[in-house]
Structures are given as C-alpha cells and as structure tokens.
Design a protein around this motif. Structure first.
Motif, short mmCIF file in Angstrom:
data_model
loop_
_atom_site.label_atom_id
_atom_site.label_comp_id
_atom_site.label_asym_id
_atom_site.label_seq_id
_atom_site.Cartn_x
_atom_site.Cartn_y
_atom_site.Cartn_z
N GLU A 104 0.87 -1.17 0.00
CA GLU A 104 0.00 0.00 0.00
C GLU A 104 0.91 1.23 0.00
N ASP A 105 0.91 1.96 -1.09
CA ASP A 105 1.77 3.13 -1.26
C ASP A 105 1.13 4.32 -0.54
N ASN A 106 1.85 4.91 0.39
CA ASN A 106 1.32 6.03 1.17
C ASN A 106 1.72 7.39 0.59
N ARG A 107 2.43 7.41 -0.52
CA ARG A 107 2.88 8.69 -1.08
C ARG A 107 1.80 9.41 -1.86
N TYR A 108 0.95 8.66 -2.51
CA TYR A 108 -0.06 9.27 -3.38
C TYR A 108 -1.45 8.86 -2.90
N PHE A 109 -2.34 9.79 -2.86
CA PHE A 109 -3.72 9.49 -2.48
C PHE A 109 -4.60 10.49 -3.20
N LYS A 110 -5.29 10.03 -4.23
CA LYS A 110 -6.11 10.91 -5.05
C LYS A 110 -7.54 10.42 -5.06
N ASN A 111 -8.43 11.20 -4.50
CA ASN A 111 -9.87 10.90 -4.50
C ASN A 111 -10.16 9.49 -3.99
N GLY A 112 -9.52 9.09 -2.89
CA GLY A 112 -9.77 7.78 -2.31
C GLY A 112 -9.09 6.64 -3.04
N TYR A 113 -8.19 6.93 -3.96
CA TYR A 113 -7.55 5.90 -4.77
C TYR A 113 -6.03 6.01 -4.64
N ARG A 114 -5.38 4.90 -4.38
CA ARG A 114 -3.92 4.85 -4.32
C ARG A 114 -3.43 4.13 -5.58
N PRO A 115 -2.85 4.83 -6.53
CA PRO A 115 -2.52 4.21 -7.82
C PRO A 115 -1.40 3.18 -7.77
N ASN A 116 -0.58 3.18 -6.73
CA ASN A 116 0.55 2.25 -6.70
C ASN A 116 0.34 1.07 -5.76
N ASP A 117 -0.88 0.85 -5.28
CA ASP A 117 -1.16 -0.31 -4.44
C ASP A 117 -1.23 -1.56 -5.29
N GLY A 118 -0.86 -2.68 -4.72
CA GLY A 118 -1.00 -3.93 -5.46
C GLY A 118 -0.05 -5.01 -5.00
N MET A 119 0.00 -6.07 -5.77
CA MET A 119 0.83 -7.23 -5.49
C MET A 119 2.22 -7.03 -6.07
N PHE A 120 3.19 -7.74 -5.48
CA PHE A 120 4.55 -7.73 -6.02
C PHE A 120 5.18 -9.10 -5.79
N LEU A 121 6.16 -9.41 -6.61
CA LEU A 121 6.97 -10.62 -6.49
C LEU A 121 8.39 -10.19 -6.20
N PHE A 122 9.18 -11.07 -5.59
CA PHE A 122 10.59 -10.76 -5.37
C PHE A 122 11.41 -12.04 -5.32
N VAL A 123 12.68 -11.92 -5.63
CA VAL A 123 13.66 -12.98 -5.46
C VAL A 123 14.59 -12.54 -4.34
N ALA A 124 15.15 -13.51 -3.64
CA ALA A 124 15.97 -13.17 -2.48
C ALA A 124 17.12 -14.16 -2.34
N GLY A 125 18.21 -13.66 -1.81
CA GLY A 125 19.32 -14.47 -1.35
C GLY A 125 19.36 -14.36 0.16
N ASP A 126 20.19 -15.13 0.80
CA ASP A 126 20.27 -15.09 2.26
C ASP A 126 21.63 -15.59 2.70
N ILE A 127 22.27 -14.86 3.60
CA ILE A 127 23.52 -15.30 4.22
C ILE A 127 23.51 -14.80 5.65
N GLY A 128 23.94 -15.67 6.58
CA GLY A 128 23.88 -15.26 7.97
C GLY A 128 24.65 -16.18 8.89
N ILE A 129 24.63 -15.80 10.17
CA ILE A 129 25.24 -16.59 11.22
C ILE A 129 24.18 -16.86 12.27
N GLU A 130 24.36 -17.97 13.00
CA GLU A 130 23.41 -18.32 14.05
C GLU A 130 24.14 -19.02 15.18
N TYR A 131 23.55 -18.93 16.36
CA TYR A 131 24.08 -19.66 17.50
C TYR A 131 22.95 -20.46 18.13
N ASN A 132 23.18 -21.77 18.29
CA ASN A 132 22.22 -22.68 18.91
C ASN A 132 22.67 -22.91 20.35
#
Length: 170
Positions: A104-132
């Motif tokens: 939900e894009d909060n930058r634009y709001f015209k007459n009750g309509y947000r033109p940039n709201d919607g679904m999106f897809l993404f790809v991701a990588g991941d690298i990290g450290i952990e302690y058990n």
C-alpha cells in the motif's frame, strides 16, 4: 499486533519447555520464532524453519510486514538454506528463494484511490550466522538482499534486508 505475536510465541515456548532441541544433525528439525529488522523500513516476520534432506539443509518460511513513511507491505517469503558448522553451536548459512506480497503506497492518495497499491513478487538471497544454545533457543543475524518486481515504482528495486532472528527449536 507486535505484542500479540510476541505473547503467542512466548506462550508456545513455555508450553514446549520439556522438549529438547538437540538432534544428531547441525540444526533442529523445526524452529519457530521472530525475525526483526528490515532494509526498506522496519518490519517483523513470523519465521518457521524445517530441516529437510540432509542434517544441514532446511526450508524457511516467513510471513511478515514492512512499513515506513512511504509504504506498508505484507509479504510471504520462502527460502532454501544450506547450513555449515563453524564450531560448537555456532553455524553460518546461505540460501536462495523468493516470495510475494501486497503493498500500500502512502505517497499518493487521489480521491480515495492509491494508484501504486498492489501485489509484487521478489527474489531473495540469504547469508547469515546463528548460535544454537544448549537450551532450545537460536539467535541469528542475516543479510537478505531482495529484488522486487511489480508494475509500480514501489518495491520495484534492490532492498538490502538485515535482521535479527530469535527462534525456539523443537
């Protein structure tokens, strides 16, 4: 909402205190907790990890939200991770995956309509450290670069996501 999620996680941890998180592999069979941080705004995710195949491979699924002054977003992430032991309960891991979400894009709001709201897809990588720990608790710190795809200019770019994870292992 944060208090509700945190209270639920705490209640679950208290109900499983009799279980032992150690197994014959590097990682526990299951881990459930929170992942807190973000790259483009602050967010929290409910995170679940499941060991699959060999004792050093797992799937991670995260359901969370992100927000800043420009947008609010909910997203579902799935990652495949490889885990390597450094020493004792200290591991590092890397993975790949992706997900989808709603923004939900909060930058634009015209007459009750947000033109940039919607679904999106993404790809991701991941690298990290952990302690058990010897108790069924795992702390992690990871870097998850994400590249979003949608028809709008919101979340349609590179997002360097850094977060702290706290998970109960069972």
């Amino acid at each position: 909402m944060i208090r509700f999620v945190f209270s639920g996680i705490l209640l679950m941890i208290l109900s499983f205190t009799g279980l032992n998180a150690q197994n014959s592999g590097l990682i526990a069979e299951n881990a459930l907790g929170l992942r807190l941080g973000g790259g483009d705004g602050f967010g929290a995710e409910i995170s679940y990890q499941r060991q699959i195949g060999s004792p050093n491979n797992r799937l991670e699924a995260d359901l969370g939200w992100r927000n800043d002054s420009y947008f609010d977003a909910f997203k579902l992430t799935g990652l495949y991770q490889w885990v390597w032991n450094i020493e004792g309960g200290f591991n590092w891991y890397a993975g790949v995956g992706g997900g989808l979400g709603s923004v939900e894009d909060n930058r634009y709001f015209k007459n009750g309509y947000r033109p940039n709201d919607g679904m999106f897809l993404f790809v991701a990588g991941d690298i990290g450290i952990e302690y058990n720990f010897d108790i069924p608790l795992m702390l992690s710190l990871d870097f998850r670069p994400e590249i979003g795809f949608n028809d709008y200019d919101v979340l349609n770019n590179f997002i360097p996501d850094i977060a702290l994870g706290v998970r109960y292992q069972f």
